[in-house]
Structures are given as C-alpha cells and as structure tokens.
Design a protein around this motif. Structure first.
Motif, mmCIF file in Angstrom:
data_model
loop_
_atom_site.group_PDB
_atom_site.id
_atom_site.type_symbol
_atom_site.label_atom_id
_atom_site.label_comp_id
_atom_site.label_asym_id
_atom_site.label_seq_id
_atom_site.Cartn_x
_atom_site.Cartn_y
_atom_site.Cartn_z
ATOM 1 N N LYS A 162 -3.042 3.035 -0.308
ATOM 2 C CA LYS A 162 -1.991 3.488 0.598
ATOM 3 C C LYS A 162 -2.424 4.790 1.260
ATOM 4 N N ASP A 163 -2.200 4.911 2.577
ATOM 5 C CA ASP A 163 -2.569 6.145 3.259
ATOM 6 C C ASP A 163 -1.388 7.122 3.302
ATOM 7 N N SER A 164 -1.623 8.299 3.891
ATOM 8 C CA SER A 164 -0.599 9.345 3.902
ATOM 9 C C SER A 164 0.581 9.006 4.806
ATOM 10 N N PHE A 165 0.438 7.990 5.658
ATOM 11 C CA PHE A 165 1.524 7.559 6.530
ATOM 12 C C PHE A 165 2.363 6.448 5.897
ATOM 13 N N GLY A 166 1.973 6.038 4.682
ATOM 14 C CA GLY A 166 2.706 4.998 3.979
ATOM 15 C C GLY A 166 2.237 3.595 4.274
ATOM 16 N N ASN A 167 1.169 3.445 5.064
ATOM 17 C CA ASN A 167 0.627 2.119 5.361
ATOM 18 C C ASN A 167 -0.221 1.624 4.195
ATOM 19 N N LEU A 168 -0.149 0.332 3.931
ATOM 20 C CA LEU A 168 -0.991 -0.278 2.914
ATOM 21 C C LEU A 168 -2.225 -0.885 3.565
ATOM 22 N N TRP A 169 -3.379 -0.684 2.927
ATOM 23 C CA TRP A 169 -4.638 -1.231 3.409
ATOM 24 C C TRP A 169 -5.158 -2.240 2.396
ATOM 25 N N PHE A 170 -5.660 -3.349 2.879
ATOM 26 C CA PHE A 170 -6.187 -4.418 2.033
ATOM 27 C C PHE A 170 -7.633 -4.693 2.443
ATOM 28 N N SER A 171 -8.572 -4.496 1.513
ATOM 29 C CA SER A 171 -9.966 -4.856 1.794
ATOM 30 C C SER A 171 -10.188 -6.289 1.323
ATOM 31 N N SER A 172 -10.900 -7.052 2.122
ATOM 32 C CA SER A 172 -11.025 -8.475 1.821
ATOM 33 C C SER A 172 -12.384 -9.011 2.214
ATOM 34 N N SER A 173 -12.561 -10.301 1.971
ATOM 35 C CA SER A 173 -13.787 -10.995 2.358
ATOM 36 C C SER A 173 -13.811 -11.311 3.843
ATOM 37 N N GLU A 174 -12.689 -11.080 4.517
ATOM 38 C CA GLU A 174 -12.593 -11.405 5.944
ATOM 39 C C GLU A 174 -12.286 -10.199 6.808
ATOM 40 N N GLY A 175 -12.475 -9.002 6.245
ATOM 41 C CA GLY A 175 -12.229 -7.799 7.009
ATOM 42 C C GLY A 175 -11.206 -6.899 6.345
ATOM 43 N N LEU A 176 -10.661 -6.004 7.142
ATOM 44 C CA LEU A 176 -9.724 -5.001 6.676
ATOM 45 C C LEU A 176 -8.354 -5.259 7.305
ATOM 46 N N PHE A 177 -7.319 -5.233 6.464
ATOM 47 C CA PHE A 177 -5.960 -5.468 6.952
ATOM 48 C C PHE A 177 -5.106 -4.227 6.687
ATOM 49 N N ARG A 178 -4.282 -3.874 7.686
ATOM 50 C CA ARG A 178 -3.350 -2.764 7.520
ATOM 51 C C ARG A 178 -1.932 -3.265 7.716
ATOM 52 N N MET A 179 -1.065 -2.950 6.733
ATOM 53 C CA MET A 179 0.339 -3.324 6.840
ATOM 54 C C MET A 179 1.145 -2.096 7.230
ATOM 55 N N ASN A 180 1.755 -2.133 8.399
ATOM 56 C CA ASN A 180 2.542 -1.016 8.896
ATOM 57 C C ASN A 180 3.758 -0.788 8.006
ATOM 58 N N SER A 181 3.943 0.431 7.532
ATOM 59 C CA SER A 181 5.015 0.730 6.582
ATOM 60 C C SER A 181 6.402 0.645 7.214
ATOM 61 N N LYS A 182 6.488 0.780 8.530
ATOM 62 C CA LYS A 182 7.787 0.766 9.200
ATOM 63 C C LYS A 182 8.188 -0.633 9.656
ATOM 64 N N THR A 183 7.209 -1.407 10.122
ATOM 65 C CA THR A 183 7.524 -2.719 10.693
ATOM 66 C C THR A 183 7.101 -3.881 9.808
ATOM 67 N N ASN A 184 6.292 -3.586 8.768
ATOM 68 C CA ASN A 184 5.731 -4.625 7.890
ATOM 69 C C ASN A 184 4.856 -5.618 8.639
ATOM 70 N N THR A 185 4.390 -5.236 9.829
ATOM 71 C CA THR A 185 3.471 -6.080 10.587
ATOM 72 C C THR A 185 2.033 -5.774 10.172
ATOM 73 N N PHE A 186 1.130 -6.747 10.418
ATOM 74 C CA PHE A 186 -0.252 -6.623 9.995
ATOM 75 C C PHE A 186 -1.195 -6.469 11.183
ATOM 76 N N GLU A 187 -2.198 -5.652 10.975
ATOM 77 C CA GLU A 187 -3.286 -5.504 11.933
ATOM 78 C C GLU A 187 -4.591 -5.821 11.213
ATOM 79 N N LYS A 188 -5.434 -6.630 11.828
ATOM 80 C CA LYS A 188 -6.709 -7.013 11.221
ATOM 81 C C LYS A 188 -7.852 -6.312 11.927
#
Length: 395
Positions: free
Chosen positions: A196-222
């Motif tokens: 988790k970063d200082s902005f409250g976003n969760l980051w997921f490292s994976s076999s297909e890249g890096l995913f960020r889950m926005n803490s406010k909208t719960n939307t994902f960015e790859k």
C-alpha cells in the motif's frame, strides 16, 4: 541473494559476506524486515536469523534446526519475528527465545510463503498448496478452496481496512472474516506481492505486470511492457521514503516508478546486455553495469555507452565490479580477474599467469587495503598491496 548483504547509504555500497562478517557462515540470504524499533532482521540459508542493530550484525540462533530459513519473515505489532525453517518448521522469536508452532500436520512438510497480522493481532499464513492458515490463541484454522479460496497456492497476504487481500497463482481473494470474494480484474493472474502506498492505493505485482487499485474509486490501472514497464513478470515491491515504488523484475533487473515515470535500463535503450549481474558507482552519478555476455555498460547523466577494456571480455560472464580506495577498478569474471588502474593500465589475473582462481564471483577491499576475491570453487584469495596472493580453502 547469494553474495551476502549489500548496504547502500545513498552514496556508497558496502558488501557484507562470510569473508568479513562472522555472523554469516555462508553468503546465501533470503528475506529482510525492519521492526518498529528500527532493527533489521534477515533470514539466511546457512546462518539462521541475523539481526542488525546499532551498527552491528548478530546471529540469533539456538540450535541446528534454525540454520536454514525460508525467504519469508514478518515482524508483528509486538516486534516478535515470525518465519520458517526447512528443518524445524514455523517459529516465532520473542526477543529471548524461539518457539515452534504446532499443527495437526508437521509444519516441516508445509512450505510457508506469506505472513500477515490483522488489526486484532491474529496471524495469517499463506502456504504452497495447503491454502491459508489462521493462527490465534495458539490454535490454527485452515482455509482452502473448499471454503472459497480461488487456489491453495498462496503467494502474498495483505491486511487493509479489516479485510485480507490474498494473492495466489489464480488471482486475488478478499476475505472479510466471513466469506471470500474475488477481484475480477486480477482473475487468472499470479499475484506475487501486495503493498500500500502513502495515498492509500493498493499495488499488486504479478506475472502479467503491475496493477494499482485506486483507494477512492476501487478502479484498476494496469502497467505493463506496453506502457513502459521493463518486464511483465514482477516478484516483489517496496516503497521508499520518497514514495518511489521499486520493482524487482524476474530475471530482468530493477525498476523505479517515481512521479508517475518509469526509470529502467535495458538493451533496447542502449544497454550492451540483458542479464545484469553487477552495478558499481565509479564516480558520482556514473555507473558501470556488468552483464552475462561479457560486456559492460556505462550510465552517466542518463546516457548509456559501452565501457570498453583493452582485455577482451566478450563472451566471458562478468559477476562483480568494484572500485577500491586507490581508484582501481576490479572486474570479476568467470575466466579471471581484471584490474584497471586510474592511469588506464590493466592487469589480468588468471591461472595461466599464476593466479590461483579462475571463476571469480566477487571482490571486497578490507580496511588494510587488501583485496579479497571470492571464487566459485577455489576458495578465498587475498591480494595484498604488493600484489602477493594467499589462498584460503578447505585443503
């Protein structure tokens, strides 16, 4: 890693290994964690648990069962250290003694992959093939695919806002204490790490890249190779004091994400090789990178050029580069050792000219300005200031 412990103070690198650190019997190390008291805890492959405190390394060990530790470690809210050994099973260290955990199945037979503590002080363990185990008041409760997990092969666990995020080889489950749900955006993806970063976003490292889950909208960015990532297969991550995200790529080096920009160096951007084994700062902001193919790249002010030596090293695996206190550059290879003086003159150390080692893995300079060469199969070689050799091995 297999070369010991490397410390970077922002300017210089310092290598600690079995040659200069009594606490290390071998150079194999695993995971690291810092507790709330500022102590650094390190798992090793032959020296048990090591703590770094007040500038000193200390070996914390009580018996042979604690020599070989898995690459997993966790410091809980009470600064107890949790981990696992190949011989003794899972343990907790309270600062005075080790206690081994007991389960219906011997924990020596269950590989531990992840550890987490929730807000209630309950411990959670992710395993390779046995699902997730809850540990509270000295008792275990198991959760598997029969209870709703998407896989029994757990790779990461993170607790956030009273929920567990559980990464596996098939995606991410969220557990609210009663039921499991699945993050559809990550379904079918091997998730290796969650932070988790200082902005409250969760980051997921994976076999297909890096995913960020926005803490406010719960939307994902790859983030992946298509939009600037060095490599899609990411093992681990960390966030530094400047809120930069550091990414450890599987066999593809290190990437830093800062101010929404990737900083990475590859052969596609002018690097002379793909598999980098060593990096050395020879001047402020000037780095040499040694590759498996025997080439060396020089990075200075963002520009990449080839660092050429008079001795042809192409095709010779480069393992380590060191600049000593006299400004000599030492290049360890699997055919010998190359010394480049400040004047530019070179000297080649190899069996054909009397040097007692060929496969040189790393170089270290001690306080007396002696150079120590660690080899793959010839032991340890001391090179004095007057260029004499002394070999240390089991013979």
């Amino acid at each position: 890693g297999y070369n010991g412990i490397l410390r970077f103070d922002g300017v210089h690198f310092t290598l600690f290994n079995s040659g200069n650190l009594p606490a290390l019997k071998g150079n194999g190390t695993g995971a690291m964690i810092k507790d709330s008291l500022g102590k650094l805890w390190i798992t090793t492959q032959s020296s048990g648990l090591i703590v770094y405190e007040k500038g000193q390394f200390k070996n914390i060990q009580s018996n042979a069962e604690l020599n070989y530790l898995y690459s997993v470690i966790f410091a809980d809210s009470n600064n107890q250290i949790w981990g696992a050994t190949t011989e003794g099973g899972w343990f907790v260290y309270d600062g005075n003694a080790f206690s081994f955990l007991e389960y219906e199945t011997p924990l020596t037979d269950i590989e531990l992959k992840a550890i987490c503590e929730d807000k209630n002080g309950t411990m959670w363990f992710g395993t390779a093939g046995k699902g997730m185990l809850k540990y509270t008041k000295g008792k275990f409760t198991a959760f598997t695919t029969e209870d709703g997990l998407n896989s029994n092969w757990i790779r990461s666990i993170y607790c956030d806002s009273g929920k567990l995020f559980i990464g596996s080889d098939k995606g991410v489950n969220i557990f609210d204490g009663k039921r499991f749900t699945e993050i559809k955006e990550l379904k079918g993806t091997t998730v290796n790490d969650i932070i988790k970063d200082s902005f409250g976003n969760l980051w997921f490292s994976s076999s297909e890249g890096l995913f960020r889950m926005n803490s406010k909208t719960n939307t994902f960015e790859k983030l992946c190779q298509e939009n600037g990532l060095l490599h899609n297969d990411i093992n681990n991550m960390m966030i530094d004091v400047e809120n930069s995200l550091w990414i450890i790529n599987y066999k593809a080096g290190l990437t830093r994400l800062k101010n929404s920009k990737f900083n990475s160096f590859t052969d596609r951007k002018g690097m002379t090789g793909k598999i980098a084994n060593t990096i050395c700062e020879i001047e402020k902001g000037c780095f040499l990178i040694g590759f498996n193919n025997g080439t060396i790249s020089k990075i200075e002010k963002g520009n990449i050029t080839e660092f050429k030596t008079k001795k042809k090293l192409n095709g010779i695996r480069i393992r380590h580069i060191l600049k000593d206190s006299k400004e000599n550059i030492w290049i360890s290879t699997y055919s010998g050792l190359l010394k480049i003086k400040k004047s530019g003159s070179e000297k080649w150390y190899a069996p054909e000219n009397g040097f007692p080692g060929k496969y040189i893995r790393l170089i270290f300079e001690d306080k007396d300005k002696n150079i120590w060469a660690g080899t793959r199969n010839s032991g340890l070689i001391k090179i004095t200031e007057d260029d004499h050799f002394e070999l240390f091995n089991t013979d």
